[in-house]
Motif scaffolding. Sequence first.
Motif, PDB file in Angstrom:
ATOM      1  N   VAL A 102       0.836  -1.196   0.000  1.00 30.48           N
ATOM      2  CA  VAL A 102       0.000   0.000   0.000  1.00 30.48           C
ATOM      3  C   VAL A 102       0.873   1.249   0.000  1.00 30.48           C
ATOM      4  O   VAL A 102       0.572   2.230  -0.698  1.00 30.48           O
ATOM      5  N   ALA A 103       1.972   1.243   0.742  1.00 30.98           N
ATOM      6  CA  ALA A 103       2.871   2.395   0.769  1.00 30.98           C
ATOM      7  C   ALA A 103       3.406   2.699  -0.619  1.00 30.98           C
ATOM      8  O   ALA A 103       3.455   3.868  -1.046  1.00 30.98           O
ATOM      9  N   THR A 104       3.816   1.674  -1.365  1.00 37.02           N
ATOM     10  CA  THR A 104       4.313   1.868  -2.726  1.00 37.02           C
ATOM     11  C   THR A 104       3.224   2.431  -3.627  1.00 37.02           C
ATOM     12  O   THR A 104       3.454   3.366  -4.410  1.00 37.02           O
ATOM     13  N   PHE A 105       2.018   1.878  -3.519  1.00 35.85           N
ATOM     14  CA  PHE A 105       0.916   2.336  -4.360  1.00 35.85           C
ATOM     15  C   PHE A 105       0.560   3.784  -4.057  1.00 35.85           C
ATOM     16  O   PHE A 105       0.359   4.593  -4.973  1.00 35.85           O
ATOM     17  N   LEU A 106       0.495   4.128  -2.780  1.00 38.68           N
ATOM     18  CA  LEU A 106       0.138   5.499  -2.414  1.00 38.68           C
ATOM     19  C   LEU A 106       1.149   6.490  -2.962  1.00 38.68           C
ATOM     20  O   LEU A 106       0.774   7.530  -3.523  1.00 38.68           O
ATOM     21  N   GLU A 107       2.417   6.193  -2.831  1.00 37.27           N
ATOM     22  CA  GLU A 107       3.451   7.119  -3.290  1.00 37.27           C
ATOM     23  C   GLU A 107       3.439   7.267  -4.808  1.00 37.27           C
ATOM     24  O   GLU A 107       3.649   8.361  -5.334  1.00 37.27           O
ATOM     25  N   ALA A 108       3.142   6.173  -5.520  1.00 36.62           N
ATOM     26  CA  ALA A 108       3.206   6.194  -6.972  1.00 36.62           C
ATOM     27  C   ALA A 108       1.946   6.739  -7.625  1.00 36.62           C
ATOM     28  O   ALA A 108       2.014   7.322  -8.717  1.00 36.62           O
ATOM     29  N   VAL A 109       0.801   6.565  -6.964  1.00 35.54           N
ATOM     30  CA  VAL A 109      -0.472   6.762  -7.669  1.00 35.54           C
ATOM     31  C   VAL A 109      -1.400   7.789  -7.032  1.00 35.54           C
ATOM     32  O   VAL A 109      -2.160   8.467  -7.734  1.00 35.54           O
ATOM     33  N   ILE A 254      -5.855 -14.787  23.734  1.00 35.64           N
ATOM     34  CA  ILE A 254      -6.700 -15.894  23.272  1.00 35.64           C
ATOM     35  C   ILE A 254      -6.024 -16.693  22.157  1.00 35.64           C
ATOM     36  O   ILE A 254      -6.678 -17.501  21.493  1.00 35.64           O
ATOM     37  N   GLY A 255      -4.716 -16.473  21.973  1.00 32.86           N
ATOM     38  CA  GLY A 255      -3.953 -17.351  21.091  1.00 32.86           C
ATOM     39  C   GLY A 255      -3.515 -16.790  19.771  1.00 32.86           C
ATOM     40  O   GLY A 255      -2.817 -17.474  19.010  1.00 32.86           O
ATOM     41  N   PHE A 256      -3.901 -15.575  19.432  1.00 36.08           N
ATOM     42  CA  PHE A 256      -3.465 -14.990  18.162  1.00 36.08           C
ATOM     43  C   PHE A 256      -1.953 -14.758  18.172  1.00 36.08           C
ATOM     44  O   PHE A 256      -1.358 -14.476  19.224  1.00 36.08           O
ATOM     45  N   ALA A 257      -1.340 -14.855  16.993  1.00 32.32           N
ATOM     46  CA  ALA A 257       0.085 -14.581  16.829  1.00 32.32           C
ATOM     47  C   ALA A 257       0.254 -13.498  15.758  1.00 32.32           C
ATOM     48  O   ALA A 257      -0.448 -13.504  14.744  1.00 32.32           O
ATOM     49  N   ARG A 258       1.177 -12.584  16.013  1.00 32.48           N
ATOM     50  CA  ARG A 258       1.418 -11.511  15.057  1.00 32.48           C
ATOM     51  C   ARG A 258       2.194 -12.037  13.858  1.00 32.48           C
ATOM     52  O   ARG A 258       3.186 -12.765  14.014  1.00 32.48           O
ATOM     53  N   ILE A 259       1.760 -11.643  12.637  1.00 33.88           N
ATOM     54  CA  ILE A 259       2.418 -12.145  11.430  1.00 33.88           C
ATOM     55  C   ILE A 259       2.824 -11.038  10.459  1.00 33.88           C
ATOM     56  O   ILE A 259       3.460 -11.320   9.449  1.00 33.88           O
ATOM     57  N   GLY A 260       2.448  -9.795  10.705  1.00 31.06           N
ATOM     58  CA  GLY A 260       2.807  -8.753   9.751  1.00 31.06           C
ATOM     59  C   GLY A 260       2.227  -7.409  10.116  1.00 31.06           C
ATOM     60  O   GLY A 260       1.830  -7.173  11.258  1.00 31.06           O
ATOM     61  N   ARG A 261       2.191  -6.534   9.105  1.00 28.87           N
ATOM     62  CA  ARG A 261       1.706  -5.163   9.274  1.00 28.87           C
ATOM     63  C   ARG A 261       0.681  -4.870   8.183  1.00 28.87           C
ATOM     64  O   ARG A 261       0.912  -5.160   7.014  1.00 28.87           O
ATOM     65  N   TYR A 262      -0.439  -4.289   8.606  1.00 30.04           N
ATOM     66  CA  TYR A 262      -1.553  -4.020   7.699  1.00 30.04           C
ATOM     67  C   TYR A 262      -1.809  -2.518   7.673  1.00 30.04           C
ATOM     68  O   TYR A 262      -1.785  -1.865   8.713  1.00 30.04           O
ATOM     69  N   ARG A 263      -2.060  -1.983   6.479  1.00 26.94           N
ATOM     70  CA  ARG A 263      -2.174  -0.531   6.327  1.00 26.94           C
ATOM     71  C   ARG A 263      -3.572  -0.140   5.865  1.00 26.94           C
ATOM     72  O   ARG A 263      -4.183  -0.836   5.040  1.00 26.94           O
ATOM     73  N   MET A 264      -4.055   0.974   6.386  1.00 25.95           N
ATOM     74  CA  MET A 264      -5.320   1.541   5.940  1.00 25.95           C
ATOM     75  C   MET A 264      -5.141   3.034   5.687  1.00 25.95           C
ATOM     76  O   MET A 264      -4.612   3.755   6.536  1.00 25.95           O
TER      77      MET A 264
END
Length: 278
Positions: A102-109, A254-264
């Motif tokens: 998303v960061a790449t798309f925002l900067e380019a478009v 409750i058992g969730f594990a972090r796997i990345g970063r999400y952008r809005m």
Amino acid sequence: MIRLAAPGDEAALTGFLSRHLETSMFLYGNLESQGLAASTHPHATRFVLDEQDGVVRAVLGLSNNGFLMCQAPQLAPVQARAMARLLGGRTAAGMTGDDAQVATFLEAVMPAPQLDTVEPLFTLDLCRLPPVAATIRPPDRSELALLTGWFAAYMQETQTGVTSGAAERARDAIQGGPVRLLLRDGQPVAMAGINAAAGDAVQVGGVYTPPQLRGQGFAGQVVAALLAERRRAGATRALLFAASDAAARAYLRIGFARIGRYRMALWRPPAVIGEAAG
């Protein structure tokens, strides 16, 4: 080759998106629920494909309600601009997806958004969901005012919507939307919903506890109970992104594990696709 998807591309799209499920739930869910035929449904989506030797390598989507979504591993600015051109100057109210993409798309478009947030992304194999004793149920008509207030407060707190839309979200929830209320002594104390479902996975969203009731574990309880319900219906995996450190801690418990970063990103008013700042 970059082109618009058409009926007949469903299998290729599903195969690609399912391999990148963690950051494709909105794209994949819209495809599964609405398909590729023309539709006026808010979640019906126009898909742009980037193919190489007939194999999909990137997808950009724009839903009827104005949300951009991408799944484009190793997205390059020139690729983002080429895919965006096929959306023909349409407008976007927001964009979601993998942080780096998303960061790449925002900067380019796109011009700079008014809201640009990055949240931790979590996953849970539902066979690992701990035992749940909480009582949940769908909202009923008598709770329209309560839910309207909760949705307004949630959108204001997370900056993810215009509070004037809270009543519509409340009505949708009462009319069968995937929202559940956690009860204590017969009274609602928290809510959670499913904002995307695809394959055997679900994505949790709209988790809210009124400020005066926080600190008692209600957020984790309502999410766990909602997921237990979905597991009984056949779901095997859950995803969500956390809007605060407190929410993240509740999900870890409750058992969730972090796997990345999400952008809005959000634009108010909607922005023309392709009109990058500068």
